[in-house]
Scaffold this motif. Structure first.
Motif, PDB file in Angstrom:
ATOM      1  N   GLU A  64      -7.394   8.318   3.747  1.00 42.23           N
ATOM      2  CA  GLU A  64      -8.693   8.183   4.405  1.00 42.23           C
ATOM      3  C   GLU A  64      -9.610   7.179   3.718  1.00 42.23           C
ATOM      4  O   GLU A  64     -10.358   6.459   4.383  1.00 42.23           O
ATOM      5  N   LEU A  65      -9.581   7.142   2.389  1.00 46.00           N
ATOM      6  CA  LEU A  65     -10.495   6.262   1.660  1.00 46.00           C
ATOM      7  C   LEU A  65      -9.898   4.895   1.360  1.00 46.00           C
ATOM      8  O   LEU A  65     -10.626   3.906   1.243  1.00 46.00           O
ATOM      9  N   GLN A  66      -8.565   4.840   1.203  1.00 45.00           N
ATOM     10  CA  GLN A  66      -7.949   3.611   0.726  1.00 45.00           C
ATOM     11  C   GLN A  66      -6.924   3.025   1.687  1.00 45.00           C
ATOM     12  O   GLN A  66      -6.350   1.974   1.411  1.00 45.00           O
ATOM     13  N   SER A  67      -6.671   3.723   2.784  1.00 45.04           N
ATOM     14  CA  SER A  67      -5.651   3.275   3.746  1.00 45.04           C
ATOM     15  C   SER A  67      -4.308   3.044   3.076  1.00 45.04           C
ATOM     16  O   SER A  67      -3.553   2.141   3.443  1.00 45.04           O
ATOM     17  N   MET A  68      -4.012   3.871   2.084  1.00 41.64           N
ATOM     18  CA  MET A  68      -2.703   3.801   1.429  1.00 41.64           C
ATOM     19  C   MET A  68      -1.741   4.763   2.118  1.00 41.64           C
ATOM     20  O   MET A  68      -2.163   5.731   2.755  1.00 41.64           O
ATOM     21  N   GLU A  69      -0.469   4.492   1.960  1.00 42.27           N
ATOM     22  CA  GLU A  69       0.556   5.283   2.643  1.00 42.27           C
ATOM     23  C   GLU A  69       1.474   5.943   1.619  1.00 42.27           C
ATOM     24  O   GLU A  69       2.403   5.323   1.112  1.00 42.27           O
ATOM     25  N   PRO A  70       1.237   7.217   1.317  1.00 41.21           N
ATOM     26  CA  PRO A  70       2.110   7.926   0.385  1.00 41.21           C
ATOM     27  C   PRO A  70       3.450   8.282   1.034  1.00 41.21           C
ATOM     28  O   PRO A  70       3.495   8.705   2.189  1.00 41.21           O
ATOM     29  N   LEU A  71       4.522   8.100   0.289  1.00 41.87           N
ATOM     30  CA  LEU A  71       5.849   8.560   0.687  1.00 41.87           C
ATOM     31  C   LEU A  71       6.211   9.742  -0.197  1.00 41.87           C
ATOM     32  O   LEU A  71       6.006   9.697  -1.418  1.00 41.87           O
TER      33      LEU A  71
ATOM     34  N   ASN B 223       0.800  -1.225   0.000  1.00 39.73           N
ATOM     35  CA  ASN B 223       0.000   0.000   0.000  1.00 39.73           C
ATOM     36  C   ASN B 223       0.834   1.277   0.000  1.00 39.73           C
ATOM     37  O   ASN B 223       0.275   2.372   0.115  1.00 39.73           O
ATOM     38  N   LYS B 224       2.130   1.157  -0.153  1.00 36.04           N
ATOM     39  CA  LYS B 224       2.983   2.346  -0.159  1.00 36.04           C
ATOM     40  C   LYS B 224       3.250   2.786  -1.612  1.00 36.04           C
ATOM     41  O   LYS B 224       3.659   1.987  -2.451  1.00 36.04           O
ATOM     42  N   ILE B 225       3.008   4.062  -1.857  1.00 40.18           N
ATOM     43  CA  ILE B 225       3.318   4.657  -3.169  1.00 40.18           C
ATOM     44  C   ILE B 225       4.104   5.944  -2.912  1.00 40.18           C
ATOM     45  O   ILE B 225       4.116   6.458  -1.778  1.00 40.18           O
ATOM     46  N   ALA B 226       4.772   6.456  -3.938  1.00 34.13           N
ATOM     47  CA  ALA B 226       5.602   7.651  -3.746  1.00 34.13           C
ATOM     48  C   ALA B 226       5.307   8.688  -4.818  1.00 34.13           C
ATOM     49  O   ALA B 226       5.096   8.343  -5.984  1.00 34.13           O
ATOM     50  N   TYR B 227       5.312   9.953  -4.388  1.00 33.68           N
ATOM     51  CA  TYR B 227       5.128  11.057  -5.328  1.00 33.68           C
ATOM     52  C   TYR B 227       5.738  12.332  -4.751  1.00 33.68           C
ATOM     53  O   TYR B 227       6.137  12.388  -3.586  1.00 33.68           O
TER      54      TYR B 227
END
Length: 353
Positions: free
Chosen positions: A106-113, A86-90
């Protein structure tokens, strides 16, 4: 804290002119009254357009979304699920980070780096130096919040090769993809070939009403249709957006070189004025930022006076910057070409005083 100082909308900053009902009326002038609507994502009007843009981008298939926000969240969800990560980077100033109310978290429980530093484009070293493995890297071309800056094409090729060799999906935030082709001297197909998935917009740069395309291989787009339905993007019909997108795509896709040259000329004129600079100094697309070495309170009456005397407004807003500075963004389109040369000369003569 960012502060907007409102001015009357001007011609320079309107890109293609006012966004009013005439935009839709023009697009529909030559449309057959018997044109059948799309129904929940199916029908000739949507399917033909999807095929047209997929071919233009050099991708196997494409799906029309009502918004780019929805399209990109779907793309990142698909790649996260594929990789089980679930980790993506931008970039720290990505639209997803600063304009979408933490939707991925909040909607997808993803973790942006956050990738690299806010004042420059991401580099291959930034990707190599990520502390954690990610499923996907999102690159925005051009990087809007820092004046439309771009990596070189060779840097893009290196990033693409690294991601593919390390099992990382590479997604293109191509909201303004059309506008970078003159600088790269590459076609949309050549640029998109470096990415696993691509999002493009039909109002940014092209001036349509709204709407976006998400393109990739057949498995990817099949899954994107599922997420489009989950997000409520399968409206009963989307054809008003599709018709306008198709019309303004055909009308303006061949003008990107013209907009790019006009942007470089305008930036040169701004940089010739005392206390004014642009970022970047020489634009790499049709957009750039203009900065004044005075506060918004000091610059606002100057721009208002120029507008009153020339009927040419520089911007509809001023954004306060640190240390008594301010600025605004310019994206060049058809509106600049409509300004008489003598009026444009007068604007910069007044700005120089």
């Amino acid at each position: 804290m960012r502060e907007n100082k409102q001015l009357e909308n001007g011609i320079l900053s309107s890109q293609h002119g006012p966004r009013n009902a005439s935009v839709l009326k023009e697009a529909f002038e030559s449309v057959d009254a018997d044109l059948e609507s799309d129904i929940y994502g199916e029908g000739a009007v949507i399917e033909n357009f999807q095929d047209k843009i997929a071919a233009f981008l050099g991708k196997e298939t494409a799906v029309f979304f009502p918004s780019g926000t929805m399209a990109q969240q779907a793309a990142l969800r698909i790649w996260a699920d594929e990789k089980g990560n679930n980790k993506i980077a931008y970039h720290p100033l990505s639209h997803l980070e600063i304009h979408e109310q933490d939707a991925l978290r909040e909607l997808q429980s993803m973790e942006p780096l956050l990738l690299g530093k806010a004042d420059r484009v991401p580099t291959l070293d930034d990707i190599r130096n990520l502390n954690e493995p990610v499923s996907c890297i999102l690159l925005e071309l051009p990087q809007r919040e820092i004046g439309g800056q771009l990596p070189t094409f060779s840097e893009l090729e290196e990033i693409s090769a690294y991601c593919r060799s390390n099992g990382i999906r590479l997604h293109l935030d191509g909201a303004r993809l059309w506008e970078v082709t003159p600088y790269y001297q590459k076609s949309e197909k050549e640029i998109c070939a470096l990415f696993d998935s691509v999002y493009v917009s039909f109002y940014k740069g092209l001036g349509g009403i709204a709407g976006a395309i998400l393109a990739g291989d057949a498995d990817f787009t099949k899954e994107s249709k599922v997420w489009k339905r989950r997000y409520g993007g399968d409206l009963i019909s989307l054809y008003p957006y599709i018709v306008s997108a198709d019309y303004y795509f055909d009308k303006r896709i061949g003008k990107m070189g013209q907009y790019y040259e006009a942007a470089k000329d305008l930036a040169r004129r701004f940089n010739a004025c005392d206390g004014v600079r642009t970022v970047p100094e020489v634009p790499v697309s049709n957009m750039f930022h203009v900065y004044f070495e005075k506060s918004a309170e000091a610059i606002e009456p100057i721009l208002a006076k120029i507008h009153a005397e020339t009927n040419v407004g520089c911007s509809g807003y001023l954004q306060a910057k640190p240390v008594d500075a301010c600025g605004f963004e310019l994206s060049i389109g058809d509106a600049v070409a409509e300004i008489p040369a003598e009026k444009l000369d007068q604007v910069f003569e007044l700005l120089q005083k």
